[in-house]
Design an enzyme around this catalytic site. Structure first.
Site, mmCIF file in Angstrom:
data_model
loop_
_atom_site.group_PDB
_atom_site.id
_atom_site.type_symbol
_atom_site.label_atom_id
_atom_site.label_comp_id
_atom_site.label_asym_id
_atom_site.label_seq_id
_atom_site.Cartn_x
_atom_site.Cartn_y
_atom_site.Cartn_z
ATOM 1 N N LYS A 14 8.937 55.783 34.398
ATOM 2 C CA LYS A 14 9.639 54.535 34.075
ATOM 3 C C LYS A 14 10.122 54.535 32.633
ATOM 4 O O LYS A 14 11.225 54.073 32.355
ATOM 5 C CB LYS A 14 8.742 53.316 34.325
ATOM 6 C CG LYS A 14 8.527 53.072 35.813
ATOM 7 C CD LYS A 14 8.287 51.628 36.142
ATOM 8 C CE LYS A 14 8.061 51.508 37.647
ATOM 9 N NZ LYS A 14 8.158 50.200 38.189
ATOM 10 N N LYS A 21 10.535 59.791 47.436
ATOM 11 C CA LYS A 21 9.483 59.177 48.263
ATOM 12 C C LYS A 21 10.019 57.956 49.012
ATOM 13 O O LYS A 21 10.785 57.172 48.443
ATOM 14 C CB LYS A 21 8.340 58.755 47.328
ATOM 15 C CG LYS A 21 7.112 58.220 48.039
ATOM 16 C CD LYS A 21 6.032 57.817 47.040
ATOM 17 C CE LYS A 21 6.050 56.338 46.786
ATOM 18 N NZ LYS A 21 4.766 55.770 46.342
ATOM 19 N N LYS A 56 8.266 51.177 49.408
ATOM 20 C CA LYS A 56 8.440 49.744 49.710
ATOM 21 C C LYS A 56 9.492 49.122 48.826
ATOM 22 O O LYS A 56 10.195 48.217 49.225
ATOM 23 C CB LYS A 56 7.158 48.996 49.369
ATOM 24 C CG LYS A 56 5.994 49.215 50.224
ATOM 25 C CD LYS A 56 4.975 48.124 49.887
ATOM 26 C CE LYS A 56 3.575 48.661 49.773
ATOM 27 N NZ LYS A 56 3.078 48.713 48.416
HETATM 28 P P1 ATP Z 1 5.751 50.754 45.629
HETATM 29 O O1 ATP Z 1 7.007 51.270 46.193
HETATM 30 O O2 ATP Z 1 5.729 49.267 45.423
HETATM 31 O O3 ATP Z 1 5.264 51.531 44.417
HETATM 32 P P2 ATP Z 1 4.361 52.192 47.665
HETATM 33 O O4 ATP Z 1 5.187 52.160 48.884
HETATM 34 O O5 ATP Z 1 4.293 53.451 46.882
HETATM 35 O O6 ATP Z 1 4.665 50.951 46.734
HETATM 36 P P3 ATP Z 1 1.553 51.688 47.412
HETATM 37 O O7 ATP Z 1 0.950 50.385 47.592
HETATM 38 O O8 ATP Z 1 1.731 52.173 46.016
HETATM 39 O O9 ATP Z 1 2.922 51.770 48.168
HETATM 40 O O10 ATP Z 1 0.777 52.814 48.214
HETATM 41 C C1 ATP Z 1 -0.199 52.586 49.160
HETATM 42 C C2 ATP Z 1 -0.660 53.902 49.714
HETATM 43 O O11 ATP Z 1 0.383 54.472 50.507
HETATM 44 C C3 ATP Z 1 -1.018 54.951 48.650
HETATM 45 O O12 ATP Z 1 -2.152 55.667 49.078
HETATM 46 C C4 ATP Z 1 0.177 55.836 48.630
HETATM 47 O O13 ATP Z 1 -0.134 57.131 48.205
HETATM 48 C C5 ATP Z 1 0.639 55.804 50.083
HETATM 49 N N1 ATP Z 1 2.074 56.018 50.205
HETATM 50 C C6 ATP Z 1 3.053 55.233 49.720
HETATM 51 N N2 ATP Z 1 4.256 55.731 50.016
HETATM 52 C C7 ATP Z 1 4.042 56.884 50.695
HETATM 53 C C8 ATP Z 1 4.897 57.866 51.256
HETATM 54 N N3 ATP Z 1 6.196 57.766 51.184
HETATM 55 N N4 ATP Z 1 4.328 58.912 51.891
HETATM 56 C C9 ATP Z 1 2.987 59.034 51.983
HETATM 57 N N5 ATP Z 1 2.123 58.136 51.461
HETATM 58 C C10 ATP Z 1 2.633 57.084 50.822
#
Ligand code: ATP
Ligand code: LTN
Length: 328
Positions: A111, A193, A196
């Site tokens: 960031k 990746k 969300k």
């Molecule tokens: P944000 O986009 O808001 O950072 P995020 O989608 O990365 O959120 P988190 O709440 O940070 O979601 O992650 C929750 C769990 O899901 C963590 O263990 C993270 O490693 C896993 N995770 C998130 N996105 C992925 C992905 N694309 N593939 C595999 N695991 C994921």
């Protein structure tokens, strides 16, 4: 029984990446471990959250945990902000974290490298709060997607540092990263990746997407012009990502899928992935709707909080004693 703990931030609608990289594993492990799963809402506010949306996302996350198969009889499901010990131990661990080691955490580094403005102090120190989440419960294992491994390693460092300085207090946890599906990629940019908080909804499958919409997203996923269904993350990241998704949802090994598609094109392959995702979401959402309307969510959190609070309280008392906060 060994203990396992993990959490997810209620920062948006859960994605297929969250399911495959995280929740699916919580469910698989709940029979063999003493499982603690929580809603990391204190982590969510490291970036600004709208009050109404945060409330909705939090309830949805609990309901989705249940709909994905977490069983409150086996797993303790709780809400982080209800257990004030997270903030207490978080602060103590911040005071035992070096600025240099927090600066090395990729999320913060990325960031700042991008020149983003409005980065909060909370975003900088959140890995220390995450360490508190884990160490409060003496977790032996922490199942996470690959992006979070670094934070569990920091947790180990902080725990060892504390134990060396104040005597044996914390269990040293180990990260558990799943072999297939540790990182699901965006359908529109398969080098990024699936997240969300992605602005492009076409790249992400939400667990609450209309199943038909999700199918269309799979059909329009970015692939390549090579035309052979095979796992090659370097040259065919899009197809490799779809293979990972299919294999994770069906349990069929990637090699077997590749074998079935020898001599066939991407069209048929995408159709199958689309159908599997469609069926998966349809079943999941049916359970989700039942759970939301049954009112069980509140009870699950009340029970989970009670159990979590008891353990966290004992640990914080021990820590306070060790560092000289308890004077009588
Ligand atoms: P944000 O986009 O808001 O950072 P995020 O989608 O990365 O959120 P988190 O709440 O940070 O979601 O992650 C929750 C769990 O899901 C963590 O263990 C993270 O490693 C896993 N995770 C998130 N996105 C992925 C992905 N694309 N593939 C595999 N695991 C994921
Ligand atoms: N930081 C993690 C969520 C998280 C977590 C945890 C995961 C907060 N505390 C403790 C495992 C254990 C994230 O951003 N995905």
């Amino acid at each position: 029984m060994k203990r396992m703990l993990s959490g997810i931030k209620p920062t948006g609608r859960l994605t297929l990446g969250n399911y495959i990289g995280a929740i699916r594993n919580f469910v698989a492990y709940q029979d063999d471990y003493e499982m603690f799963v929580f809603i990391a809402n204190m982590h969510a506010i490291t970036v600004p959250q709208d009050k109404a949306e945060l409330k909705k996302n939090t309830k949805d996350l609990i309901a989705l945990y249940l709909a994905c198969g977490l069983n409150p009889e086996k797993a303790t499901i709780f809400l982080q902000s209800d257990i004030s010990e997270h903030a207490e131990l978080g602060w103590i661990l911040i005071c035992n974290s070096y600025i240099g080691e927090l600066q090395r955490m990729t999320q913060y580094k990325d960031k700042t490298a991008k020149g983003e403005t409005g980065i909060t102090a909370g975003l900088f120190t959140y890995p220390s709060l995450m360490a508190a989440d884990i160490l409060l419960y003496d977790a032996d294992f922490v199942p996470v997607g690959v992006d979070q491994k670094q934070h569990v390693e920091l947790t180990r460092d902080l725990a060892e540092r504390f134990n060396n300085r104040f005597g044996d207090t914390f269990v040293i946890p180990e990260p558990l990263v799943t072999k297939v599906g540790a990182k699901i990629y965006s359908l529109q940019d398969p080098t990024k990746k699936m997240s969300k908080s992605d602005e492009n909804p076409k790249g992400t499958i939400d667990l609450l997407d209309e199943p038909n919409v999700a199918r269309k997203k799979i059909m329009s996923a970015v692939t390549d012009s090579i035309g052979i269904v095979q796992y090659d993350i370097e040259n065919q990241p899009g197809i490799s990502n779809l293979l990972t998704i299919l294999s994770s949802l069906t349990g069929e090994p990637i090699n077997d899928i590749v074998h079935r598609y020898t001599g066939k094109g991407y069209g048929d392959f995408k159709k199958e992935v689309g159908q599997v995702v469609f069926d998966f979401l349809t079943n999941l959402q049916l359970r989700y709707k039942e759970i939301i309307s049954s009112g069980v969510v509140e009870k699950v959190i009340q029970d989970g909080n009670e159990k979590a609070r008891h353990i966290a309280h004992k640990k914080v008392m021990k820590v306070k004693k060790k560092i000289g906060f308890q004077i009588f």
